[in-house]
Write an enzyme that holds these catalytic residues in place. Sequence first.
Site, mmCIF file in Angstrom:
data_model
loop_
_atom_site.group_PDB
_atom_site.id
_atom_site.type_symbol
_atom_site.label_atom_id
_atom_site.label_comp_id
_atom_site.label_asym_id
_atom_site.label_seq_id
_atom_site.Cartn_x
_atom_site.Cartn_y
_atom_site.Cartn_z
ATOM 1 N N ARG A 78 0.777 -1.262 -0.054
ATOM 2 C CA ARG A 78 -0.014 0.024 -0.022
ATOM 3 C C ARG A 78 0.874 1.288 -0.112
ATOM 4 O O ARG A 78 1.755 1.465 0.870
ATOM 5 C CB ARG A 78 -0.958 -0.264 1.226
ATOM 6 C CG ARG A 78 -1.644 1.118 1.177
ATOM 7 C CD ARG A 78 -2.791 1.155 2.651
ATOM 8 N NE ARG A 78 -3.251 2.154 2.816
ATOM 9 C CZ ARG A 78 -3.430 3.224 3.583
ATOM 10 N NH1 ARG A 78 -2.626 2.968 4.859
ATOM 11 N NH2 ARG A 78 -4.029 4.225 3.832
ATOM 12 N N HIS A 122 -3.057 10.974 1.136
ATOM 13 C CA HIS A 122 -2.569 10.683 2.481
ATOM 14 C C HIS A 122 -2.150 11.900 2.974
ATOM 15 O O HIS A 122 -0.846 12.216 3.509
ATOM 16 C CB HIS A 122 -1.434 9.535 2.218
ATOM 17 C CG HIS A 122 -1.011 8.928 3.604
ATOM 18 N ND1 HIS A 122 -1.262 7.333 3.983
ATOM 19 C CD2 HIS A 122 -0.664 9.435 4.789
ATOM 20 C CE1 HIS A 122 -1.006 7.411 5.164
ATOM 21 N NE2 HIS A 122 -0.430 8.466 5.711
ATOM 22 N N GLU A 167 -7.369 8.105 6.496
ATOM 23 C CA GLU A 167 -7.541 8.795 7.910
ATOM 24 C C GLU A 167 -8.110 10.179 7.685
ATOM 25 O O GLU A 167 -7.461 11.000 8.097
ATOM 26 C CB GLU A 167 -6.311 8.693 8.424
ATOM 27 C CG GLU A 167 -5.781 7.358 8.829
ATOM 28 C CD GLU A 167 -4.440 7.102 9.914
ATOM 29 O OE1 GLU A 167 -4.245 8.180 10.315
ATOM 30 O OE2 GLU A 167 -4.025 5.952 10.037
ATOM 31 N N ASN A 291 -7.213 1.101 9.850
ATOM 32 C CA ASN A 291 -5.932 1.258 10.327
ATOM 33 C C ASN A 291 -6.179 1.117 11.810
ATOM 34 O O ASN A 291 -6.867 2.039 12.545
ATOM 35 C CB ASN A 291 -5.544 2.795 10.110
ATOM 36 C CG ASN A 291 -4.985 2.840 8.466
ATOM 37 O OD1 ASN A 291 -5.017 1.893 7.670
ATOM 38 N ND2 ASN A 291 -4.810 3.873 8.088
ATOM 39 N N TYR A 293 -4.440 1.017 15.736
ATOM 40 C CA TYR A 293 -3.072 1.197 16.787
ATOM 41 C C TYR A 293 -3.638 0.910 18.182
ATOM 42 O O TYR A 293 -2.768 -0.031 18.751
ATOM 43 C CB TYR A 293 -2.572 2.618 16.539
ATOM 44 C CG TYR A 293 -1.829 2.729 15.069
ATOM 45 C CD1 TYR A 293 -0.384 2.209 15.039
ATOM 46 C CD2 TYR A 293 -2.826 3.169 14.204
ATOM 47 C CE1 TYR A 293 0.156 2.282 13.672
ATOM 48 C CE2 TYR A 293 -2.162 3.277 12.691
ATOM 49 C CZ TYR A 293 -0.569 2.750 12.643
ATOM 50 O OH TYR A 293 0.046 2.811 11.314
ATOM 51 N N GLU A 355 -3.342 -0.513 7.891
ATOM 52 C CA GLU A 355 -2.231 -0.191 8.561
ATOM 53 C C GLU A 355 -2.416 -0.921 10.252
ATOM 54 O O GLU A 355 -3.308 -0.861 10.674
ATOM 55 C CB GLU A 355 -2.013 1.470 9.002
ATOM 56 C CG GLU A 355 -1.484 2.070 7.799
ATOM 57 C CD GLU A 355 -1.410 3.567 8.187
ATOM 58 O OE1 GLU A 355 -1.022 4.209 9.387
ATOM 59 O OE2 GLU A 355 -1.648 4.613 7.291
HETATM 60 O O1 IFM Z 1 2.449 7.380 10.192
HETATM 61 C C1 IFM Z 1 1.131 7.286 10.373
HETATM 62 C C2 IFM Z 1 0.579 7.084 8.972
HETATM 63 O O2 IFM Z 1 0.919 8.356 8.321
HETATM 64 C C3 IFM Z 1 -1.072 7.366 9.214
HETATM 65 N N1 IFM Z 1 -1.469 6.381 10.328
HETATM 66 C C4 IFM Z 1 -0.549 6.367 11.342
HETATM 67 C C5 IFM Z 1 0.833 6.200 11.151
HETATM 68 C C6 IFM Z 1 1.675 6.155 12.449
HETATM 69 O O3 IFM Z 1 1.542 7.404 13.334
#
Ligand code: IFM
Length: 454
Positions: A78, A122, A167, A291, A293, A355
């Site tokens: 990606r 992005h 995002e 994505n 985290y 992500e």
């Molecule tokens: O680096 C970023 C990415 O550009 C978008 N998602 C989160 C990642 C980590 O912060």
Amino acid sequence: MEPLPSFPEDFLWGTATAAYQIEGAVREDGRGVSTWDTFCAQPGRVRDGHTGETACDHYHRYREDVALMAELGLNAYRFSVAWTRIQADGRGPANAKGLDFYDRLVDELAAHGITPFLTLYHWDLPQALEDEGGWLNRDTAYRFAEYAGHVHARLGDRVAHWTTLNEPFVQMAYGYAMGVHAPGQALLMEALPAAHHLLLAHGLGVQTLREAGASHVALTNNLTPVRAESDSDGDRAAAAAYDALHNRLFLDPVFRGRYPDMSAYGVAEMPGVRDGDLELIAAPLDSLGVNYYNPTRIAAPEEGPDALLPFVDVGITGVPRTAFDWPVVPSGLTELLVGLRDSYSDALPPIHITENGCSYDDEVGPDGTVNDPDRIAYLDGHIRAIAAARDAGVDVRGYLVWSLLDNFEWAEGYHQRFGIVHVDFATQRRTPKRSAEWYRDAITEMRGKSLKRR
Ligand code: IFM
């Protein structure tokens, strides 16, 4: 370690990057100035004054980077296209030299059997469009659709997977509400029109891509399962308010054709919505990019109803943390995926994890290797969390680690290393970390016992 779970044989395993974070070459081949070039040039915006001017020099080293992916056995990649390479000022005819770069990249991926996942936006908006209001200006959405058409016209014959935006929540919240990302505006809730215009850009982009014949179109959101600090009415209401802002503002219009209730923010109606917008935004998608985290733990603000925001992020405690101080909670990914399926049921398309990853202070050791056991544990945990969601019936079809390379981490500059490949930014030397070798071996193991697609 426990044996790894099984995934379908056509499950995609890859990594993700973004243009401004890796390409460098900011003044080459007719590239225009983006909001991130401007932001980085403003003193105090980015830690230690770092910029994306050279980044990982991927613009010149993409062949080496694709070869690395192939050596790791990855079958998906990606990346994002820099809008300013295609239209320096965000409008008008396409710059052939800018398109040539992505043309070469896509051919290189194809030569190595790697499926490209192309993200059109992005966060690197042409500065010329920002000067006209950026995402606060409705016209930017129409400019985005024109840009999408240019990119598809050149690459649509070889790229199947198209993602409009990455995002949009972060673009709105960090870029326009809090001002910690480009373009650095701190408008708080006055930033809401940016959310609508981003979603409108998505809808218009989908329309353009479909008319051009694109068969696989997606949106990528960064999503977080929201946990209330307690069962009290106040904490639960605060958690619902945060969920509406972070998650549902960018999901409900797409999958339900309406905005969530934003009354906790004093917003009776989303600003800027015109007849027909929501129909465009709700056009069916072929997949949702997720994505992930970490989860978020939310409480009611102590100050009561006069507080600036109707929630307080109280943080997740008692779990390992990354160098960014982000909590590591793999089970949150299962919770998120199952929650999405339960909330949106039949409207939810298949999911790709576009992500997931972590930053640690990785260094090349005296023996030339980069030992990153915490990242291995992180990837292992999250892959198992996806398997658990699949077992619960969620249709997840791919996993793309953030990131292939250590890269420019926005306001943190080069301080957060997210790559499975270490980059020495002085020499541009790439060193696959132990986690890269682990990922390669894990993919081989999981492919070895792959299931037929359900
Ligand atoms: O680096 C970023 C990415 O550009 C978008 N998602 C989160 C990642 C980590 O912060």
